[in-house]
Design an enzyme around this catalytic site. Structure first.
Site, mmCIF file in Angstrom:
data_model
loop_
_atom_site.group_PDB
_atom_site.id
_atom_site.type_symbol
_atom_site.label_atom_id
_atom_site.label_comp_id
_atom_site.label_asym_id
_atom_site.label_seq_id
_atom_site.Cartn_x
_atom_site.Cartn_y
_atom_site.Cartn_z
ATOM 1 N N HIS A 166 11.003 63.726 -6.999
ATOM 2 C CA HIS A 166 10.897 63.016 -5.698
ATOM 3 C C HIS A 166 12.266 62.765 -5.071
ATOM 4 O O HIS A 166 12.594 62.644 -4.014
ATOM 5 C CB HIS A 166 9.910 61.975 -5.879
ATOM 6 C CG HIS A 166 8.538 62.337 -5.705
ATOM 7 N ND1 HIS A 166 8.075 62.951 -4.405
ATOM 8 C CD2 HIS A 166 7.299 62.346 -6.234
ATOM 9 C CE1 HIS A 166 6.859 63.062 -4.350
ATOM 10 N NE2 HIS A 166 6.369 62.643 -5.781
ATOM 11 N N CYS A 168 -0.292 64.520 -6.945
ATOM 12 C CA CYS A 168 0.874 63.399 -6.745
ATOM 13 C C CYS A 168 0.246 62.578 -5.490
ATOM 14 O O CYS A 168 -0.879 62.923 -4.793
ATOM 15 C CB CYS A 168 1.739 64.429 -5.810
ATOM 16 S SG CYS A 168 3.120 63.337 -5.118
ATOM 17 N N HIS A 225 8.299 64.485 -12.553
ATOM 18 C CA HIS A 225 7.728 64.508 -11.192
ATOM 19 C C HIS A 225 8.312 63.555 -10.601
ATOM 20 O O HIS A 225 8.711 63.855 -9.316
ATOM 21 C CB HIS A 225 6.269 64.280 -11.509
ATOM 22 C CG HIS A 225 5.492 64.209 -10.198
ATOM 23 N ND1 HIS A 225 4.733 65.197 -9.956
ATOM 24 C CD2 HIS A 225 5.401 63.390 -9.136
ATOM 25 C CE1 HIS A 225 4.194 64.601 -8.503
ATOM 26 N NE2 HIS A 225 4.575 63.725 -8.066
ATOM 27 N N GLU A 226 8.578 62.363 -10.924
ATOM 28 C CA GLU A 226 9.243 61.181 -10.059
ATOM 29 C C GLU A 226 10.703 61.454 -9.879
ATOM 30 O O GLU A 226 11.218 61.236 -8.667
ATOM 31 C CB GLU A 226 9.044 59.886 -10.741
ATOM 32 C CG GLU A 226 7.481 59.444 -10.898
ATOM 33 C CD GLU A 226 6.600 59.751 -9.724
ATOM 34 O OE1 GLU A 226 7.109 59.568 -8.587
ATOM 35 O OE2 GLU A 226 5.624 60.022 -9.853
#
Length: 181
Positions: free
Chosen positions: A134, A88, A130-131
């Site tokens: 976030h 990351c 993953h994004e």
């Protein structure tokens, strides 16, 4: 449009659920361009608005030769999983084997408010998940098992970029697979 500083682990904005985008205007297009420029300069496979300190549900990605972005994503995840090395940009130099769904279909909007559907497998699926994490205030270390998380946090404590205080880690409230967001 410019490369912006990336927020690092410990910044509170990374732990907050980002707000839905309701206005598709020039400012949003500038944010998407800044995300893209910063991600490519880093370089990274993705970058979410909270990583630039902007609490909006927007991310960019660069995976499998495709450069794109998604606003207000909703994911449909496969039950089939993959394990793989993940890092990351908010954790420079830290990588860990992370479990993710193998396939994803992401629905949302482009920067002009037009509906978009993005699908991907393996690396692209990992980047999109993953994004999107976030945007929910979830970091990849939250998805690690206890032993892996301990090793990752040790690496964080030893990292030159970390300040004096080690931030709190939480366990992801989201299923690793088979659950829409």
């Amino acid at each position: 449009m410019a490369v912006q500083p990336i927020r690092l682990f410990g910044d509170p904005v990374l732990r907050q659920r980002a707000q839905e985008v309701t206005t598709f205007d020039k400012e949003l297009r500038r944010l998407v361009k800044d995300l893209e420029d910063t991600m490519l300069a880093a370089p990274g496979a993705g970058l979410a608005a909270p990583q630039l300190g902007v609490s909006l549900r927007v991310f960019t990605y660069h995976a499998d030769g495709e450069l794109g972005h998604l606003v207000n994503p909703v994911l449909d995840l496969s039950e089939e999983c993959q394990e793989g090395d993940e890092g990351c940009l908010s954790f420079p130099g830290i990588f860990a084997d992370t479990r993710r769904s193998l396939h994803v279909v992401a629905k949302g909007f482009d920067m002009h408010g037009e509906p978009v559907v993005i699908s991907g497998s393996e690396f692209k699926a990992r980047a999109i998940q993953h994004e999107t994490d976030h945007l929910d205030g979830v970091l990849f270390i939250d998805r690690l098992d206890k032993a892996q998380r301990k090793l990752a946090l040790k690496a964080v404590r030893e990292a030159e970029w970390l300040g004096q205080d080690v931030p709190q880690v939480k366990v992801s409230p989201h299923s690793t697979f088979g659950q829409a967001r």
